[in-house]
Design a protein around this motif. Structure first.
Motif, PDB file in Angstrom:
ATOM      1  N   SER A 253       4.645 -14.177   2.107  1.00 16.13           N
ATOM      2  CA  SER A 253       6.066 -14.128   1.755  1.00 16.13           C
ATOM      3  C   SER A 253       6.309 -12.941   0.829  1.00 16.13           C
ATOM      4  O   SER A 253       5.364 -12.394   0.236  1.00 16.13           O
ATOM      5  N   ASP A 254       7.570 -12.563   0.674  1.00 11.15           N
ATOM      6  CA  ASP A 254       7.903 -11.495  -0.272  1.00 11.15           C
ATOM      7  C   ASP A 254       7.444 -11.853  -1.679  1.00 11.15           C
ATOM      8  O   ASP A 254       6.967 -10.996  -2.423  1.00 11.15           O
ATOM      9  N   THR A 255       7.544 -13.115  -2.042  1.00 11.70           N
ATOM     10  CA  THR A 255       7.107 -13.566  -3.366  1.00 11.70           C
ATOM     11  C   THR A 255       5.603 -13.315  -3.546  1.00 11.70           C
ATOM     12  O   THR A 255       5.168 -12.830  -4.598  1.00 11.70           O
ATOM     13  N   GLU A 256       4.827 -13.639  -2.513  1.00  9.35           N
ATOM     14  CA  GLU A 256       3.381 -13.395  -2.586  1.00  9.35           C
ATOM     15  C   GLU A 256       3.068 -11.903  -2.657  1.00  9.35           C
ATOM     16  O   GLU A 256       2.215 -11.482  -3.444  1.00  9.35           O
ATOM     17  N   TRP A 257       3.760 -11.098  -1.826  1.00 11.87           N
ATOM     18  CA  TRP A 257       3.524  -9.643  -1.866  1.00 11.87           C
ATOM     19  C   TRP A 257       3.890  -9.073  -3.235  1.00 11.87           C
ATOM     20  O   TRP A 257       3.160  -8.246  -3.784  1.00 11.87           O
ATOM     21  N   LYS A 258       5.008  -9.522  -3.805  1.00 14.09           N
ATOM     22  CA  LYS A 258       5.441  -9.014  -5.118  1.00 14.09           C
ATOM     23  C   LYS A 258       4.435  -9.349  -6.211  1.00 14.09           C
ATOM     24  O   LYS A 258       4.288  -8.599  -7.174  1.00 14.09           O
ATOM     25  N   ALA A 259       3.738 -10.476  -6.065  1.00 14.27           N
ATOM     26  CA  ALA A 259       2.731 -10.869  -7.057  1.00 14.27           C
ATOM     27  C   ALA A 259       1.481  -9.996  -6.958  1.00 14.27           C
ATOM     28  O   ALA A 259       0.756  -9.833  -7.940  1.00 14.27           O
ATOM     29  N   GLU A 260       1.233  -9.416  -5.774  1.00 17.72           N
ATOM     30  CA  GLU A 260       0.019  -8.624  -5.555  1.00 17.72           C
ATOM     31  C   GLU A 260       0.230  -7.115  -5.666  1.00 17.72           C
ATOM     32  O   GLU A 260      -0.719  -6.386  -5.945  1.00 17.72           O
TER      33      GLU A 260
ATOM     34  N   ALA B 264       6.501  -0.256  -7.121  1.00 14.56           N
ATOM     35  CA  ALA B 264       6.518   0.943  -6.270  1.00 14.56           C
ATOM     36  C   ALA B 264       5.788   0.693  -4.952  1.00 14.56           C
ATOM     37  O   ALA B 264       6.245   1.119  -3.887  1.00 14.56           O
ATOM     38  N   GLU B 265       4.644   0.005  -5.001  1.00 19.19           N
ATOM     39  CA  GLU B 265       3.911  -0.336  -3.780  1.00 19.19           C
ATOM     40  C   GLU B 265       4.749  -1.250  -2.888  1.00 19.19           C
ATOM     41  O   GLU B 265       4.823  -1.048  -1.673  1.00 19.19           O
ATOM     42  N   PHE B 266       5.382  -2.253  -3.481  1.00 16.43           N
ATOM     43  CA  PHE B 266       6.213  -3.173  -2.712  1.00 16.43           C
ATOM     44  C   PHE B 266       7.350  -2.420  -2.035  1.00 16.43           C
ATOM     45  O   PHE B 266       7.639  -2.643  -0.852  1.00 16.43           O
ATOM     46  N   HIS B 267       7.978  -1.521  -2.762  1.00 11.66           N
ATOM     47  CA  HIS B 267       9.098  -0.748  -2.208  1.00 11.66           C
ATOM     48  C   HIS B 267       8.674   0.044  -0.974  1.00 11.66           C
ATOM     49  O   HIS B 267       9.368   0.046   0.037  1.00 11.66           O
ATOM     50  N   VAL B 268       7.537   0.704  -1.031  1.00 16.72           N
ATOM     51  CA  VAL B 268       7.088   1.509   0.104  1.00 16.72           C
ATOM     52  C   VAL B 268       6.498   0.634   1.204  1.00 16.72           C
ATOM     53  O   VAL B 268       6.907   0.705   2.362  1.00 16.72           O
ATOM     54  N   LEU B 269       5.531  -0.199   0.859  1.00 14.29           N
ATOM     55  CA  LEU B 269       4.810  -0.981   1.867  1.00 14.29           C
ATOM     56  C   LEU B 269       5.654  -2.061   2.539  1.00 14.29           C
ATOM     57  O   LEU B 269       5.541  -2.273   3.748  1.00 14.29           O
ATOM     58  N   ARG B 270       6.478  -2.746   1.786  1.00 17.01           N
ATOM     59  CA  ARG B 270       7.191  -3.900   2.344  1.00 17.01           C
ATOM     60  C   ARG B 270       8.670  -3.628   2.619  1.00 17.01           C
ATOM     61  O   ARG B 270       9.300  -4.375   3.346  1.00 17.01           O
ATOM     62  N   GLN B 271       9.232  -2.549   2.017  1.00 19.12           N
ATOM     63  CA  GLN B 271      10.646  -2.243   2.227  1.00 19.12           C
ATOM     64  C   GLN B 271      10.845  -0.883   2.902  1.00 19.12           C
ATOM     65  O   GLN B 271      11.955  -0.382   2.937  1.00 19.12           O
TER      66      GLN B 271
ATOM     67  N   ARG C 145      -3.311  -0.405   1.507  1.00 19.89           N
ATOM     68  CA  ARG C 145      -3.324  -0.912   0.139  1.00 19.89           C
ATOM     69  C   ARG C 145      -2.907  -2.381   0.079  1.00 19.89           C
ATOM     70  O   ARG C 145      -3.322  -3.113  -0.823  1.00 19.89           O
ATOM     71  N   ALA C 146      -2.129  -2.842   1.042  1.00 18.45           N
ATOM     72  CA  ALA C 146      -1.664  -4.235   1.025  1.00 18.45           C
ATOM     73  C   ALA C 146      -2.722  -5.214   1.508  1.00 18.45           C
ATOM     74  O   ALA C 146      -2.882  -6.287   0.931  1.00 18.45           O
ATOM     75  N   CYS C 147      -3.465  -4.855   2.572  1.00 17.17           N
ATOM     76  CA  CYS C 147      -4.385  -5.847   3.164  1.00 17.17           C
ATOM     77  C   CYS C 147      -5.821  -5.354   3.304  1.00 17.17           C
ATOM     78  O   CYS C 147      -6.677  -6.099   3.769  1.00 17.17           O
ATOM     79  N   ASP C 148      -6.089  -4.119   2.945  1.00 16.74           N
ATOM     80  CA  ASP C 148      -7.438  -3.538   2.953  1.00 16.74           C
ATOM     81  C   ASP C 148      -7.973  -3.214   4.355  1.00 16.74           C
ATOM     82  O   ASP C 148      -9.148  -2.922   4.513  1.00 16.74           O
ATOM     83  N   ALA C 149      -7.124  -3.236   5.373  1.00 19.54           N
ATOM     84  CA  ALA C 149      -7.573  -2.875   6.723  1.00 19.54           C
ATOM     85  C   ALA C 149      -7.906  -1.383   6.778  1.00 19.54           C
ATOM     86  O   ALA C 149      -7.200  -0.557   6.193  1.00 19.54           O
ATOM     87  N   GLU C 150      -8.987  -1.023   7.463  1.00 19.95           N
ATOM     88  CA  GLU C 150      -9.356   0.382   7.628  1.00 19.95           C
ATOM     89  C   GLU C 150      -8.375   1.043   8.591  1.00 19.95           C
ATOM     90  O   GLU C 150      -8.146   0.545   9.701  1.00 19.95           O
ATOM     91  N   LEU C 151      -7.795   2.175   8.163  1.00 20.73           N
ATOM     92  CA  LEU C 151      -6.752   2.826   8.949  1.00 20.73           C
ATOM     93  C   LEU C 151      -7.096   4.242   9.402  1.00 20.73           C
ATOM     94  O   LEU C 151      -6.868   4.601  10.555  1.00 20.73           O
ATOM     95  N   PHE C 152      -7.602   5.074   8.485  1.00 24.84           N
ATOM     96  CA  PHE C 152      -7.865   6.488   8.774  1.00 24.84           C
ATOM     97  C   PHE C 152      -9.197   6.906   8.173  1.00 24.84           C
ATOM     98  O   PHE C 152      -9.610   6.365   7.147  1.00 24.84           O
TER      99      PHE C 152
END
Length: 141
Positions: free
Chosen positions: A13-20, A24-31, A54-61
């Motif tokens: 949820s947004d509440t969970e993401w905001k806690a983690e 600034a990270e929330f603004h870019v990653l989730r919004q 940065r949100a879930c630690d999945a390897e991307l690049f």
């Protein structure tokens, strides 16, 4: 920001993401925000390693696909694997772009642009927000 109908491996949820995440990270990653150019942590980094969401630690690049495009954000010519990212048509700001999201959690990473002038093997430039990434350096040999 994320497609509420799509089921991602990481669902919060947004509440969970905001806690983690920081604000600034929330603004870019989730919004789907954008950090200012030329200020990001990884814009000029040459460290060898893997860039993760940065949100879930999945390897991307991988660092081997990073190049200096002089655009102000870290640029890559390919993701680690095509199934690591997803593409969303983006018409914000009155232009047609392709948004890049983490396929594991749906977080906004940046945009991908196509053009022969990039001088890359794929003619693609994944313009990714530094704040969307965490770099895991390769083990020294």
């Amino acid at each position: 920001m994320t497609d509420q109908t799509k089921q991602y491996a990481v669902q919060k949820s947004d509440t969970e993401w905001k806690a983690e995440l920081s604000p600034a990270e929330f603004h870019v990653l989730r919004q789907a925000g954008t950090e200012r150019p030329f200020v990001g942590e990884y814009t000029d980094t040459k460290t060898v390693g893997v860039y993760r969401c940065r949100a879930c630690d999945a390897e991307l690049f991988r660092s081997e696909t990073k190049f200096d495009s002089h655009c102000g954000w870290p640029s890559f010519f390919a993701p680690l694997a095509e199934d690591r990212v997803e593409y969303i048509e983006d018409h914000d700001l009155g232009m047609k772009r392709v948004e890049v999201r983490c396929a594991n959690c749906g977080s906004h990473l940046g945009h991908v642009f196509e053009g022969e002038g990039y001088g890359t093997p794929t003619d693609l430039r994944y313009c990714i927000n530094s704040i969307s990434l965490t770099l895991t350096p390769a083990d020294p040999a």
